[in-house]
Design an enzyme around this catalytic site. Structure first.
Site, PDB file in Angstrom:
ATOM      1  N   CYS B  70       0.857  -1.197   0.000  1.00 59.01           N
ATOM      2  CA  CYS B  70       0.000   0.000   0.000  1.00 59.01           C
ATOM      3  C   CYS B  70       0.887   1.240   0.000  1.00 59.01           C
ATOM      4  CB  CYS B  70      -0.880   0.038   1.245  1.00 59.01           C
ATOM      5  SG  CYS B  70      -1.807  -1.468   1.577  1.00 59.01           S
ATOM      6  N   CYS B  73       2.474   3.211  -3.196  1.00 57.76           N
ATOM      7  CA  CYS B  73       1.682   4.235  -3.896  1.00 57.76           C
ATOM      8  C   CYS B  73       1.192   5.340  -2.961  1.00 57.76           C
ATOM      9  CB  CYS B  73       0.480   3.591  -4.581  1.00 57.76           C
ATOM     10  SG  CYS B  73       0.938   2.475  -5.908  1.00 57.76           S
ATOM     11  N   HIS B  74       0.831   4.957  -1.751  1.00 58.43           N
ATOM     12  CA  HIS B  74       0.303   5.949  -0.782  1.00 58.43           C
ATOM     13  C   HIS B  74       1.332   6.114   0.335  1.00 58.43           C
ATOM     14  CE1 HIS B  74      -3.503   5.156  -2.845  1.00 58.43           C
ATOM     15  NE2 HIS B  74      -3.387   3.886  -2.529  1.00 58.43           N
ATOM     16  N   CYS B 171     -34.483  -2.646  14.623  1.00 59.95           N
ATOM     17  CA  CYS B 171     -33.451  -1.699  15.066  1.00 59.95           C
ATOM     18  C   CYS B 171     -34.147  -0.428  15.565  1.00 59.95           C
ATOM     19  CB  CYS B 171     -32.523  -1.311  13.914  1.00 59.95           C
ATOM     20  SG  CYS B 171     -31.873  -2.667  12.925  1.00 59.95           S
ATOM     21  N   CYS B 174     -35.741   0.076  19.211  1.00 60.71           N
ATOM     22  CA  CYS B 174     -34.871   0.489  20.323  1.00 60.71           C
ATOM     23  C   CYS B 174     -34.137   1.795  20.019  1.00 60.71           C
ATOM     24  CB  CYS B 174     -33.854  -0.602  20.631  1.00 60.71           C
ATOM     25  SG  CYS B 174     -34.592  -2.063  21.380  1.00 60.71           S
ATOM     26  N   HIS B 175     -33.437   1.839  18.880  1.00 63.70           N
ATOM     27  CA  HIS B 175     -32.487   2.937  18.644  1.00 63.70           C
ATOM     28  C   HIS B 175     -33.114   4.205  18.064  1.00 63.70           C
ATOM     29  CE1 HIS B 175     -29.161   0.494  19.897  1.00 63.70           C
ATOM     30  NE2 HIS B 175     -29.531  -0.471  19.080  1.00 63.70           N
ATOM     31  N   CYS B 216     -26.364  -7.543  17.482  1.00 60.77           N
ATOM     32  CA  CYS B 216     -27.720  -7.031  17.749  1.00 60.77           C
ATOM     33  C   CYS B 216     -28.780  -8.025  17.291  1.00 60.77           C
ATOM     34  CB  CYS B 216     -27.942  -5.697  17.040  1.00 60.77           C
ATOM     35  SG  CYS B 216     -27.215  -4.310  17.897  1.00 60.77           S
TER      36      CYS B 216
END
Lengths: 143, 255
Positions: B70, B73-74, B171, B174-175, B216
């Site tokens: 990686c 190049c970076h 989901c 609850c959230h 969850c």
């Protein structure tokens, strides 16, 4: 959503018949699920047991010393004064009969559920006797 | 310095907008005990940083097939990977596919390093995701509103609102409808995804967003999906939109 006579399978128990009938006003009548009278002492144990996805996760009962009681559903103090045994049993078995969008899990139903995990397929959250035991405890919560 | 100024400007503007609106997304951080918050606050004690270190090592590790890495190049991660994770999930025009950061990392590994893709949920993939995610820390979560993204957001919204499992909970139950309420000893959070990957105390290790989804689903006694399932990608798209504006905390610490 009237259900007539339906076969329900208590977790780890033999199949039992849930005798119900639809009353004229559309409210379903449900009779005791077992021949053994509910045991309030065991009901309290069940109601406290988080592994059974039980009441205190979401509800509060001020007369109990338990710390960390839930505050999602209404407090259960005086619940026996507000509801008949029949209505409470109906709510425990499957509160969707009262409100289709309820967040209360159906404790004694295997119907109309989506993607139930393999481990829990065909099983109810409570056994028939656990429903009756919890109910017996709740019926003692009078104002 | 320019970068810090940009963050401050974006953040101040956002905080002001939130105050005016009186509501806005709230990070899971705000629902944590102070001791858990402290673990995240200090990079030297945040246990997720062990994985960031591993990511740094992997960054410069030459591929067994073409000796590329990686880092070839970076070279400057902080500059080159700045604001990258924040773009995902998105439609990748080269791949002609809607992808998340993990899928992008794997496509780079396969196409540029000529190596095998990392398994979803594997420690190496978590390490690289954490390392790249860290370079967007402090920036607000952003969601593209283009034609390619919209169907994924919509699909995710449906999944979010679908009741499931033996406990018959979605989901949203609850959230969305009960965040802030007490579930036994815990306060339900908004389930925001601005800190992933996270070190979760009850796991004792770092886990991916997909692992949290599966956790969850198990909690409501529902069959989870595979880590690379479209359902999870759609949920990620919807939750990215839901978290829009919230500062990225990667790698976070949660209960």
């Amino acid at each position: 959503m009237g259900f007539k006579i339906s076969l329900a399978l208590g977790a780890g128990y033999a199949a039992i018949w849930v005798a119900t009938s639809v009353l004229s006003d559309g409210v379903t009548a449900i009779y005791a699920l077992t021949n053994t009278a509910g045991d309030p002492e065991n009901g309290l144990l069940v109601l406290r047991d988080s592994s059974k996805a039980s009441c205190l996760i979401c509800h509060n009962i001020a007369s109990l010393p338990d710390r960390d009681q839930g505050r999602i559903g209404p407090a259960l103090d005086g619940v026996a004064t507000r509801y008949s045994e029949h209505d409470l049993r109906l709510r425990l078995i499957d509160a969707r009969h009262i409100n289709e969008k309820t967040v209360m899990p159906p404790y004694f139903s295997t119907e109309n559920l989506f993607r139930v995990g393999q481990k829990w397929q065909g099983k109810t959250i409570y056994t028939a006797q656990e429903v009756e035991d919890v109910l017996a405890f709740l019926m003692g919560l009078e104002d | 310095m320019k970068r810090l100024a940009l963050i401050l400007i974006i953040y101040a503007a956002h905080a002001q907008a939130q105050t005016l609106a009186g509501s806005g997304p709230i990070s899971g951080y705000d629902f944590m005990e102070p001791t858990t918050q402290q673990l995240q606050d200090d990079d030297f004690i945040n246990p997720a940083f062990f994985l960031v270190d591993r990511g740094l090592a992997l960054w410069d590790q030459p591929s067994p097939t073409n000796s590329k890495s990686c880092g070839i190049c970076h070279q400057d991660i902080e500059t080159d990977m700045y604001d990258v994770s924040r773009q995902y999930p998105k439609y990748d025009t080269k791949l002609s596919k809607f992808i998340n950061l993990e899928m992008k990392i794997n496509s780079e590994i396969v196409n540029k390093l000529d190596a095998s893709p990392l398994a979803p949920g594997s420690e190496d993939l978590l390490a690289l995701t954490s390392l790249i995610g860290l370079q967007s820390r402090g920036l607000p979560m952003a969601s593209a509103s283009n034609a390619e993204t919209q169907p994924w957001i919509e699909r995710g919204k449906t999944i979010y609102k679908t009741k499931r499992g033996q406990l018959n909970l979605s989901c949203a139950d609850c959230h969305q409808d009960h965040w802030g309420d007490r579930l036994r000893g815990d306060t339900i959070s908004q389930g925001q995804i601005n800190a992933f990957p996270i070190f979760r105390l009850i796991w004792g290790e770092v886990g991916s967003l997909q692992r949290m989804f599966s956790w969850c689903m198990n909690a409501v006694r529902s069959e989870p999906y595979n880590n690379d399932a479209d359902e999870y990608l759609a949920l990620e798209a919807f939750l990215t939109k839901k978290a829009q504006g919230l500062a990225i905390e990667t790698p976070g610490v949660r209960r």
